[in-house]
Design a protein around this motif. Structure first.
Motif, PDB file in Angstrom:
ATOM      1  N   GLY A  43       0.995  -1.308   0.085  1.00 17.67           N
ATOM      2  CA  GLY A  43       0.021  -0.019  -0.022  1.00 17.67           C
ATOM      3  C   GLY A  43       0.793   1.313   0.077  1.00 17.67           C
ATOM      4  N   VAL A  44       1.722   1.353   0.752  1.00 16.36           N
ATOM      5  CA  VAL A  44       2.969   2.477   0.796  1.00 16.36           C
ATOM      6  C   VAL A  44       3.507   2.406  -0.619  1.00 16.36           C
ATOM      7  N   ILE A  45       3.966   1.448  -1.115  1.00 14.71           N
ATOM      8  CA  ILE A  45       4.613   1.584  -2.570  1.00 14.71           C
ATOM      9  C   ILE A  45       3.540   2.054  -3.478  1.00 14.71           C
ATOM     10  N   LEU A  46       2.324   1.622  -3.513  1.00 19.85           N
ATOM     11  CA  LEU A  46       1.345   2.186  -4.646  1.00 19.85           C
ATOM     12  C   LEU A  46       1.121   3.625  -4.240  1.00 19.85           C
ATOM     13  N   PHE A  47       0.823   4.008  -3.189  1.00 22.58           N
ATOM     14  CA  PHE A  47       0.530   5.363  -3.060  1.00 22.58           C
ATOM     15  C   PHE A  47       1.781   6.333  -3.417  1.00 22.58           C
ATOM     16  N   HIS A  48       2.837   5.997  -2.929  1.00 21.33           N
ATOM     17  CA  HIS A  48       4.214   6.782  -3.308  1.00 21.33           C
ATOM     18  C   HIS A  48       4.508   6.655  -5.038  1.00 21.33           C
ATOM     19  N   VAL A  49       3.889   5.552  -5.443  1.00 19.91           N
ATOM     20  CA  VAL A  49       4.170   5.638  -7.051  1.00 19.91           C
ATOM     21  C   VAL A  49       3.097   6.524  -7.386  1.00 19.91           C
ATOM     22  N   GLY A  50       1.695   6.385  -7.083  1.00 23.28           N
ATOM     23  CA  GLY A  50       0.576   7.179  -7.573  1.00 23.28           C
ATOM     24  C   GLY A  50       0.726   8.563  -7.658  1.00 23.28           C
ATOM     25  N   PHE A  51       1.619   9.091  -6.389  1.00 21.69           N
ATOM     26  CA  PHE A  51       1.592  10.500  -6.183  1.00 21.69           C
ATOM     27  C   PHE A  51       3.037  10.898  -6.883  1.00 21.69           C
ATOM     28  N   GLY A  52       3.906  10.010  -7.017  1.00 18.33           N
ATOM     29  CA  GLY A  52       5.321  10.349  -7.677  1.00 18.33           C
ATOM     30  C   GLY A  52       5.131  10.317  -9.306  1.00 18.33           C
ATOM     31  N   LEU A  53       4.045   9.745  -9.873  1.00 16.74           N
ATOM     32  CA  LEU A  53       3.991   9.844 -11.351  1.00 16.74           C
ATOM     33  C   LEU A  53       3.735  11.072 -12.032  1.00 16.74           C
ATOM     34  N   PRO A  54       2.857  11.942 -11.370  1.00 15.73           N
ATOM     35  CA  PRO A  54       2.985  13.163 -12.047  1.00 15.73           C
ATOM     36  C   PRO A  54       4.165  14.125 -12.139  1.00 15.73           C
ATOM     37  N   PHE A  55       5.052  14.274 -11.202  1.00 19.46           N
ATOM     38  CA  PHE A  55       6.304  14.898 -11.165  1.00 19.46           C
ATOM     39  C   PHE A  55       7.216  13.981 -12.202  1.00 19.46           C
ATOM     40  N   ALA A  56       7.157  12.584 -12.159  1.00 21.08           N
ATOM     41  CA  ALA A  56       8.125  12.007 -13.265  1.00 21.08           C
ATOM     42  C   ALA A  56       7.563  12.095 -14.518  1.00 21.08           C
ATOM     43  N   VAL A  57       6.464  12.423 -14.709  1.00 15.70           N
ATOM     44  CA  VAL A  57       5.987  12.833 -16.193  1.00 15.70           C
ATOM     45  C   VAL A  57       6.450  14.020 -16.540  1.00 15.70           C
ATOM     46  N   PHE A  58       6.264  15.040 -15.552  1.00 12.44           N
ATOM     47  CA  PHE A  58       6.544  16.241 -15.890  1.00 12.44           C
ATOM     48  C   PHE A  58       8.135  16.487 -16.316  1.00 12.44           C
ATOM     49  N   LEU A  59       8.943  15.970 -15.294  1.00 10.47           N
ATOM     50  CA  LEU A  59      10.316  15.868 -15.551  1.00 10.47           C
ATOM     51  C   LEU A  59      10.936  15.228 -16.812  1.00 10.47           C
ATOM     52  N   LEU A  60      10.393  14.157 -17.001  1.00  9.42           N
ATOM     53  CA  LEU A  60      10.781  13.101 -18.296  1.00  9.42           C
ATOM     54  C   LEU A  60      10.224  13.894 -19.324  1.00  9.42           C
ATOM     55  N   ARG A  61       9.168  14.359 -19.623  1.00  4.34           N
ATOM     56  CA  ARG A  61       8.794  14.824 -20.811  1.00  4.34           C
ATOM     57  C   ARG A  61       9.324  15.891 -21.025  1.00  4.34           C
TER      58      ARG A  61
END
Length: 177
Positions: A43-61
């Protein structure tokens, strides 16, 4: 890749960056309870992945947008498909951006105490929650708290200094030269 609505999808993902973690704690806790993963490391991993994805998409894009189109077109002319283009051309160039993203995500997850307090049980607590528990129970035991605080501080420093060169070049990749 270009596809219809690409910019709107990007704006929607970037819009998720402004959603505070605290807003989603109760709904996600209820969802994790129904799924049976509340109180687990999953649950902790899924939470952090979900909230980390927008920043990851922004930075990598933004990093991928800096790759010259001529380089990608030359690879396509040589017969590379989209998957081979991504694996053989784009990913080797993306090392600094991925390193910067990894450092940002590691530091966010390592220092996060709120999500760990809510979504973990006593068997899977990170060091931040364990230290906070020790402060409550044994506030005068400095011999227990000092080594834990030292480890809590040294691990992020080691990670940062190990990837410092990639971090700086990854952060500066989108800067104006």
């Amino acid at each position: 890749m270009e596809f219809p609505g690409r910019d709107w999808w990007f704006l929607a993902v970037v819009g998720l960056l402004v959603v505070p973690v605290q807003v989603a704690l109760i709904p996600i806790a209820e969802l994790f309870g129904k799924l049976g993963i509340f109180g687990s490391l999953t649950g902790v991993i899924l939470f952090h992945v979900g909230f980390g994805l927008p920043f990851a998409v922004f930075l990598l894009r933004n990093f991928f947008a800096e790759i010259p189109r001529e380089l990608l077109e030359a690879a396509r002319l040589d017969g590379a498909g989209e998957l081979r283009l991504f694996v053989r051309v784009v990913m080797p160039l993306a090392g600094p951006a991925i390193a910067a993203l990894g450092i940002f995500q590691f530091l966010w997850v390592w220092n996060d105490m709120l999500v760990a307090l809510i979504f973990t049980d006593s068997g899977s607590q990170p060091i931040t929650v364990a230290l906070q528990t020790q402060v409550r129970q044994f506030g005068n035991n400095i011999d227990v708290l000092a080594p834990g605080a030292f480890i809590s501080m040294v691990v992020p420093l080691v990670v940062f200094f190990a990837f410092q060169r990639q971090f700086v070049s990854g952060v500066m990749a989108g800067a104006v030269k």
